[in-house]
Design a protein around this motif. Sequence first.
Motif, mmCIF file in Angstrom:
data_model
loop_
_atom_site.group_PDB
_atom_site.id
_atom_site.type_symbol
_atom_site.label_atom_id
_atom_site.label_comp_id
_atom_site.label_asym_id
_atom_site.label_seq_id
_atom_site.Cartn_x
_atom_site.Cartn_y
_atom_site.Cartn_z
ATOM 1 N N VAL A 131 -2.645 -11.112 7.456
ATOM 2 C CA VAL A 131 -2.866 -9.710 7.087
ATOM 3 C C VAL A 131 -4.147 -9.183 7.756
ATOM 4 C CG1 VAL A 131 -3.231 -8.113 5.167
ATOM 5 C CG2 VAL A 131 -1.672 -10.066 4.898
ATOM 6 N N GLN B 22 -3.260 -6.273 10.361
ATOM 7 C CA GLN B 22 -3.407 -4.884 9.900
ATOM 8 C C GLN B 22 -3.729 -3.931 11.050
ATOM 9 O OE1 GLN B 22 -6.905 -4.106 7.421
ATOM 10 N NE2 GLN B 22 -7.959 -5.881 8.264
ATOM 11 N N HIS B 23 -4.292 -4.456 12.131
ATOM 12 C CA HIS B 23 -4.651 -3.604 13.268
ATOM 13 C C HIS B 23 -3.554 -3.575 14.332
ATOM 14 C CE1 HIS B 23 -8.502 -3.636 11.349
ATOM 15 N NE2 HIS B 23 -8.594 -4.947 11.467
ATOM 16 N N GLY C 133 4.258 -3.064 6.987
ATOM 17 C CA GLY C 133 3.797 -3.807 5.823
ATOM 18 C C GLY C 133 3.853 -5.319 5.976
ATOM 19 N N PHE C 134 3.422 -5.950 4.891
ATOM 20 C CA PHE C 134 3.368 -7.412 4.823
ATOM 21 C C PHE C 134 4.012 -7.864 3.512
ATOM 22 C CE2 PHE C 134 -0.314 -5.924 7.142
ATOM 23 C CZ PHE C 134 -0.342 -6.733 8.269
ATOM 24 N N ALA D 233 -5.803 -5.725 -1.676
ATOM 25 C CA ALA D 233 -5.666 -5.262 -0.283
ATOM 26 C C ALA D 233 -4.808 -3.997 -0.222
ATOM 27 C CB ALA D 233 -5.041 -6.361 0.578
ATOM 28 N N LEU E 15 -5.479 -1.035 2.699
ATOM 29 C CA LEU E 15 -4.809 -1.161 4.004
ATOM 30 C C LEU E 15 -4.725 0.207 4.692
ATOM 31 C CD1 LEU E 15 -1.932 -3.737 3.373
ATOM 32 C CD2 LEU E 15 -3.812 -3.977 4.999
ATOM 33 N N LEU F 115 0.016 1.299 5.583
ATOM 34 C CA LEU F 115 0.597 -0.056 5.504
ATOM 35 C C LEU F 115 0.725 -0.471 4.038
ATOM 36 C CD1 LEU F 115 -1.403 -1.943 8.317
ATOM 37 C CD2 LEU F 115 0.737 -0.651 8.504
ATOM 38 N N ILE G 250 1.754 -3.774 1.154
ATOM 39 C CA ILE G 250 1.728 -5.245 1.019
ATOM 40 C C ILE G 250 2.234 -5.639 -0.366
ATOM 41 C CG2 ILE G 250 -0.725 -5.226 0.288
ATOM 42 C CD1 ILE G 250 -0.966 -7.988 1.725
ATOM 43 N N THR H 59 3.931 -0.930 -3.165
ATOM 44 C CA THR H 59 2.839 -1.708 -2.572
ATOM 45 C C THR H 59 1.966 -2.298 -3.672
ATOM 46 O OG1 THR H 59 1.110 -1.705 -0.879
ATOM 47 C CG2 THR H 59 1.236 0.257 -2.291
#
Length: 201
Positions: A95, A99-100, A107-108, A140, A144, A148, A150, A193
């Motif tokens: 992550v 993220q970049h 997403g994750f 997180a 994010l 994004l 997660i 999320t």
Amino acid sequence: MKILVVGGNGTLGKAVVEKLKDLGHEVLVAGRHEADVYVDLTLPESIEQMYATVENIDHVISTAGQTTAKPLVEMKPTDNQLSIDSKLLGQINLVLLGQHIINDGGGFTLTTGVKKDDPIVGGASAAMANGGITAFVKTAAIELPRGLRINSVSPNIVEESFEQQKDTFMGFTPVPISKVANAFVKSVVGQQTGQEYKIYQ
Ligand SMILES: NC(=O)c1ccc[n+]([C@@H]2O[C@H](COP(=O)([O-])OP(=O)(O)OC[C@H]3O[C@@H](n4cnc5c(N)ncnc54)[C@H](OP(=O)(O)O)[C@@H]3O)[C@@H](O)[C@H]2O)c1
């Protein structure tokens, strides 16, 4: 969507990959052996290399991360380190570094497990990693960038893994792997999320 599944050749990973492909998504499998993209989660430079190799990723799933199963009284700090380096930091570094890289609005989805909520002998090291991931995901999610998302999935032991681990999970009722795979799909295609999807029944 274009989805990268780290651990996509494993027991959970295969079921998740199959379900996503059935839904028409493009899936890349990452892992240390026989993968579309090679990565060792325990090495941040390997994760960076993986992200440098792939393009246009919308969602990163991890169904990877090893842990040590050992009774607490026998566990040495070196035993516990595997769970830290692999399941805990490996997934978190996916992550931090991803993220970049991944697309806006992507997403994750990370993997934890029942051992943190339903203690079993030898489960403390895995529970530590699982709990750390759950807390990381919750926090997180509010930071994010670029929309994004997660989430994490916390499976009970699945039917496919039960026979091999039945002495460890005595008294547990294993869950169908398709239920677990569905939770990953929900995380990928939904809009939630910071969630943890517990698939315990
Ligand atoms: N199976 C269950 O019933 C169950 C229940 C609850 C939670 N979980 C959790 O779910 C995760 C996956 O379980 P599983 O049963 O699917 O495991 P598995 O069958 O052993 O598959 C794990 C996958 O992760 C990859 N992997 C392992 N270490 C890696 C590393 N350092 N870097 C990159 N890839 C790595 C492996 O591929 P390579 O060897 O090619 O790298 C493999 O494809 C684990 O964290 C487990 O604790 C599983």
